[in-house]
Design an enzyme around this catalytic site. Structure first.
Site, PDB file in Angstrom:
ATOM      1  N   LEU A  34       0.879  -1.019  -0.197  1.00 17.04           N
ATOM      2  CA  LEU A  34       0.048   0.051   0.024  1.00 17.04           C
ATOM      3  C   LEU A  34       0.801   1.260   0.236  1.00 17.04           C
ATOM      4  O   LEU A  34       0.489   2.210  -0.484  1.00 17.04           O
ATOM      5  CB  LEU A  34      -0.847   0.294   1.343  1.00 17.04           C
ATOM      6  CG  LEU A  34      -1.896  -0.938   1.184  1.00 17.04           C
ATOM      7  CD1 LEU A  34      -2.684  -1.107   2.595  1.00 17.04           C
ATOM      8  CD2 LEU A  34      -2.957  -0.665   0.081  1.00 17.04           C
ATOM      9  N   PHE A  51      10.059   3.536   8.039  1.00 18.33           N
ATOM     10  CA  PHE A  51      10.596   2.471   8.783  1.00 18.33           C
ATOM     11  C   PHE A  51      10.302   1.218   8.279  1.00 18.33           C
ATOM     12  O   PHE A  51      10.653   0.210   8.932  1.00 18.33           O
ATOM     13  CB  PHE A  51       9.917   2.752  10.246  1.00 18.33           C
ATOM     14  CG  PHE A  51      10.694   3.823  10.988  1.00 18.33           C
ATOM     15  CD1 PHE A  51      10.151   4.978  11.130  1.00 18.33           C
ATOM     16  CD2 PHE A  51      11.701   3.390  11.717  1.00 18.33           C
ATOM     17  CE1 PHE A  51      10.650   5.999  11.680  1.00 18.33           C
ATOM     18  CE2 PHE A  51      12.564   4.400  12.546  1.00 18.33           C
ATOM     19  CZ  PHE A  51      11.829   5.794  12.376  1.00 18.33           C
ATOM     20  N   GLY A  52       9.435   1.100   7.171  1.00 18.56           N
ATOM     21  CA  GLY A  52       8.950  -0.157   6.537  1.00 18.56           C
ATOM     22  C   GLY A  52       7.793   0.277   5.633  1.00 18.56           C
ATOM     23  O   GLY A  52       7.362   1.273   5.360  1.00 18.56           O
ATOM     24  N   HIS A  53       7.273  -1.078   5.098  1.00 23.81           N
ATOM     25  CA  HIS A  53       6.304  -0.879   4.153  1.00 23.81           C
ATOM     26  C   HIS A  53       5.073  -1.192   4.864  1.00 23.81           C
ATOM     27  O   HIS A  53       4.966  -2.033   5.723  1.00 23.81           O
ATOM     28  CB  HIS A  53       6.634  -1.929   3.154  1.00 23.81           C
ATOM     29  CG  HIS A  53       8.169  -1.618   2.370  1.00 23.81           C
ATOM     30  ND1 HIS A  53       8.454  -2.367   1.297  1.00 23.81           N
ATOM     31  CD2 HIS A  53       8.660  -0.615   2.260  1.00 23.81           C
ATOM     32  CE1 HIS A  53       9.674  -1.856   0.693  1.00 23.81           C
ATOM     33  NE2 HIS A  53       9.816  -0.725   1.543  1.00 23.81           N
ATOM     34  N   VAL A  54       3.988  -1.070   4.100  1.00 26.23           N
ATOM     35  CA  VAL A  54       2.648  -1.246   4.591  1.00 26.23           C
ATOM     36  C   VAL A  54       2.060  -2.174   3.459  1.00 26.23           C
ATOM     37  O   VAL A  54       2.060  -1.891   2.375  1.00 26.23           O
ATOM     38  CB  VAL A  54       1.636   0.097   4.680  1.00 26.23           C
ATOM     39  CG1 VAL A  54       0.408  -0.224   5.233  1.00 26.23           C
ATOM     40  CG2 VAL A  54       2.457   1.113   5.498  1.00 26.23           C
ATOM     41  N   ASP A  98       1.226  15.569  15.674  1.00 28.23           N
ATOM     42  CA  ASP A  98       1.922  15.396  14.027  1.00 28.23           C
ATOM     43  C   ASP A  98       0.825  15.516  13.140  1.00 28.23           C
ATOM     44  O   ASP A  98       0.805  14.570  12.168  1.00 28.23           O
ATOM     45  CB  ASP A  98       2.657  14.089  14.214  1.00 28.23           C
ATOM     46  CG  ASP A  98       3.846  14.225  13.018  1.00 28.23           C
ATOM     47  OD1 ASP A  98       4.626  13.103  12.740  1.00 28.23           O
ATOM     48  OD2 ASP A  98       4.288  15.459  12.474  1.00 28.23           O
ATOM     49  N   LYS A 106       1.604  -3.024   8.765  1.00 24.28           N
ATOM     50  CA  LYS A 106       2.862  -2.205   8.698  1.00 24.28           C
ATOM     51  C   LYS A 106       3.836  -3.130   9.150  1.00 24.28           C
ATOM     52  O   LYS A 106       4.011  -3.429  10.157  1.00 24.28           O
ATOM     53  CB  LYS A 106       2.565  -0.994   9.268  1.00 24.28           C
ATOM     54  CG  LYS A 106       3.952  -0.293   9.286  1.00 24.28           C
ATOM     55  CD  LYS A 106       3.969   1.481   9.119  1.00 24.28           C
ATOM     56  CE  LYS A 106       5.007   2.077   8.855  1.00 24.28           C
ATOM     57  NZ  LYS A 106       5.035   3.506   8.961  1.00 24.28           N
ATOM     58  N   ARG A 129       5.019   2.979   1.349  1.00 29.54           N
ATOM     59  CA  ARG A 129       6.264   2.490   2.066  1.00 29.54           C
ATOM     60  C   ARG A 129       6.797   3.816   2.613  1.00 29.54           C
ATOM     61  O   ARG A 129       6.894   4.775   2.322  1.00 29.54           O
ATOM     62  CB  ARG A 129       7.534   2.232   1.069  1.00 29.54           C
ATOM     63  CG  ARG A 129       8.015   3.075   0.041  1.00 29.54           C
ATOM     64  CD  ARG A 129       8.532   2.397  -1.163  1.00 29.54           C
ATOM     65  NE  ARG A 129       7.609   1.712  -2.032  1.00 29.54           N
ATOM     66  CZ  ARG A 129       7.801   0.488  -2.426  1.00 29.54           C
ATOM     67  NH1 ARG A 129       9.086   0.003  -2.425  1.00 29.54           N
ATOM     68  NH2 ARG A 129       6.911  -0.381  -2.668  1.00 29.54           N
TER      69      ARG A 129
END
Ligand SMILES: O=C(O)Cn1ncc2ncnc(NCCc3cnc(NC(=O)Nc4cccc(Cl)c4)s3)c21
Length: 273
Positions: A20, A25-28, A137, A43, A22
């Site tokens: 979905l 800290f990593g991919h979804v 945030d 995630k 990136r």
């Protein structure tokens, strides 16, 4: 009966689908929980990167905070699990993806769409502040769109319970209020400032204090150098709301419940959100 949260999940509980997005800290990934056929977003975070960036405590705080939040405009974090190298976040799937991509595509939103988003974010933040959680945030990258077009605040990686307020600087300064840029004490009114920044960006397509250099953005924020360009045409009522939110003195910012009564919101926001 044991709730979802107490189940110990593992990767074999899921069929993994398309990527979905990136993040840093990593991919979804799209994923389906096999027993329930429930579609989720998974995630995947690499422990090595979390350790390198020393954000494990932030991740634990996010999981803790998110496990108590239930609101239609807050993306659910159902749970997490980990293996040797990775940590997995089991997230609600936002079928229409990332808001910032939608904003890039449309350049800017209509006043009705902007007001509808701002009102739903205000309701979500009222809910969070009621639980002594500030997000800290709020920016387009952390907003997703659900299947019915509703906005979902995601990534509480920077949120805190309002008793501890430290924050290290990272990411874009654009959305930070003066007190955070100057790194002094701050409270829930930081989210009111960021919502004001977002409202401006929804209507003009760019955040109000954008500048080439960090130092210029910093100066424009602390001076609240707020200017409204002649194009696109924006109603005086919208400018009035933004001007009441982007106030340097945090205690003078328009409270969120007053925002929901502002004429621009009342006349433009779709009540369903
Ligand atoms: O956005 C996309 O890339 C694509 N996309 N498209 C649809 C969709 N539906 C659901 N979720 C998506 N993405 C994940 C959104 C997140 C929610 N919560 C998070 N929390 C987090 O990252 N925490 C975290 C990470 C690393 C360190 C630390 Cl301290 C905290 S990320 C979706």
């Amino acid at each position: 009966a044991s709730t979802v949260a107490q189940k110990r999940w593992n990767l074999s509980d899921f069929d993994i689908g398309k990527p979905l997005g990136r993040g840093k800290f990593g991919h979804v990934y799209l994923a389906r929980e096999k027993r329930s056929n429930h579609i989720v977003a998974l995630k995947v975070l690499f422990k090595s990167q979390l350790q390198q960036s020393q954000v494990e405590h932030q991740l634990r705080r996010e999981v803790e905070i998110q496990s108590h939040l239930r609101n239609p405009n807050i993306l659910r974090l159902y749970g997490y699990f980990y293996d040797q190298k990775r940590v997995y976040l089991i997230l609600e799937y936002a079928a229409r993806g990332e808001l910032y991509k939608e904003l890039q595509k449309c350049k800017y939103f209509s006043e009705r769409r902007a007001a509808t988003y701002v009102a739903s974010l205000a309701r979500a933040l009222i809910y969070c502040h009621g639980k002594h959680v500030i997000h800290r945030d709020i920016k387009p990258e952390n907003l997703l769109i659900g299947a019915q077009g509703e906005l979902k605040i995601a990534d509480f990686g920077w949120s805190v319970h309002t008793f501890n307020r430290r924050r290290t600087m990272c990411g874009t300064l654009d959305y930070l209020p003066p007190e955070m840029v100057e790194s002094v004490e701050h409270d829930a009114s930081v989210d009111i400032w960021s919502l004001g920044i977002l409202c401006y960006e929804f209507l003009y397509g760019v955040p109000p204090f954008e500048a080439m250099e960090h130092s210029d953005t910093y100066r424009r924020i602390v001076q609240v150098d707020l200017k409204f360009p002649p194009k696109p045409i924006v109603s005086p009522s919208a400018k009035d709301l933004i001007s009441q939110m982007l106030v340097k003195e945090s205690s003078q910012r328009l409270p969120l419940h007053k925002l929901l009564e502002h004429p621009w919101i009342v006349q433009n926001a779709d009540p369903s959100g």
